[in-house]
Scaffold this motif. Structure first.
Motif, PDB file in Angstrom:
ATOM      1  N   GLN A  38       0.861  -1.177   0.000  1.00 53.53           N
ATOM      2  CA  GLN A  38       0.000   0.000   0.000  1.00 53.53           C
ATOM      3  C   GLN A  38       0.901   1.232   0.000  1.00 53.53           C
ATOM      4  N   THR A  39       0.623   2.187  -0.897  1.00 47.61           N
ATOM      5  CA  THR A  39       1.394   3.434  -0.928  1.00 47.61           C
ATOM      6  C   THR A  39       0.506   4.583  -0.465  1.00 47.61           C
ATOM      7  N   SER A  40       1.144   5.700  -0.168  1.00 49.26           N
ATOM      8  CA  SER A  40       0.395   6.853   0.336  1.00 49.26           C
ATOM      9  C   SER A  40      -0.413   7.538  -0.760  1.00 49.26           C
ATOM     10  N   LYS A  41      -0.008   7.394  -2.027  1.00 41.27           N
ATOM     11  CA  LYS A  41      -0.753   7.979  -3.141  1.00 41.27           C
ATOM     12  C   LYS A  41      -0.345   7.280  -4.431  1.00 41.27           C
ATOM     13  N   ASN A  42      -0.890   7.710  -5.566  1.00 41.49           N
ATOM     14  CA  ASN A  42      -0.631   7.040  -6.840  1.00 41.49           C
ATOM     15  C   ASN A  42       0.264   7.833  -7.787  1.00 41.49           C
ATOM     16  N   ILE A  43       0.373   9.149  -7.585  1.00 37.63           N
ATOM     17  CA  ILE A  43       1.189  10.005  -8.454  1.00 37.63           C
ATOM     18  C   ILE A  43       2.254  10.677  -7.597  1.00 37.63           C
ATOM     19  N   TYR A  44       3.502  10.590  -8.058  1.00 37.16           N
ATOM     20  CA  TYR A  44       4.631  11.151  -7.323  1.00 37.16           C
ATOM     21  C   TYR A  44       5.474  12.027  -8.233  1.00 37.16           C
TER      22      TYR A  44
END
Length: 158
Positions: A38-44
């Motif tokens: 699980q990541t904190s968001k999808n776009i970095y």
């Protein structure tokens, strides 16, 4: 008036009990770990940290697994299938907290964050159980407040 009729029932046999016991032993020996990322968001943006959490579960009982001690994590560019980053993390009671830094030299595009342990990777399979797709861009521009909320837009060149 009274009739005597014989009746039959199935007996527990040693063979069926032995088969059930053998089946249970076999499934315990080949049980694998299931890994979820699980990541904190999808776009970095480049020059940003990708924070992630991984869950390592026993594939048979879906509880935290203590079978594996190390989680291998790698970031692969989808277009070229080239591994651009990889690192090992210690698994503590079925959990891993980690991050990776996106270098400024990293190309914009779609990437896959993959994680596996020594008990989640199966020889016959080329698939990972834990895959997380992310998008990397050079900059995310901050727009003006709209209705009290700050909207974020992706800056596209061209």
């Amino acid at each position: 008036m009274l009739c005597h009729l014989p009746s039959y029932s199935q007996n527990k046999t040693a063979i069926t009990d032995q088969l059930a016991e053998n089946f249970q032993k076999i499934t315990q020996n080949i049980s694998t770990d299931l890994v979820y990322i699980q990541t904190s968001k999808n776009i970095y943006e480049t020059e940003e940290d990708v924070w992630f959490k991984a869950y390592v579960l026993d594939g048979q009982h879906f509880i935290n697994s203590n079978r594996s001690k190390t989680l291998f994590v790698q970031l692969t560019e989808d277009k070229t299938e080239k591994v651009v980053w990889e690192k090992k993390y210690e698994i503590e009671n079925g959990f891993v907290n980690g991050h990776l830094f996106l270098e400024s030299s990293l190309a914009e595009g779609n990437y896959t964050l993959a994680g596996y342990s020594s008990h989640s990777f199966v020889k016959e399979s080329k698939e990972f159980y834990a895959l997380k797709k992310i998008k990397v861009v050079k900059t995310i521009n901050q727009s003006v407040f709209t209705d009290g909320f700050l909207s974020r837009e992706i800056a596209w060149d061209g």
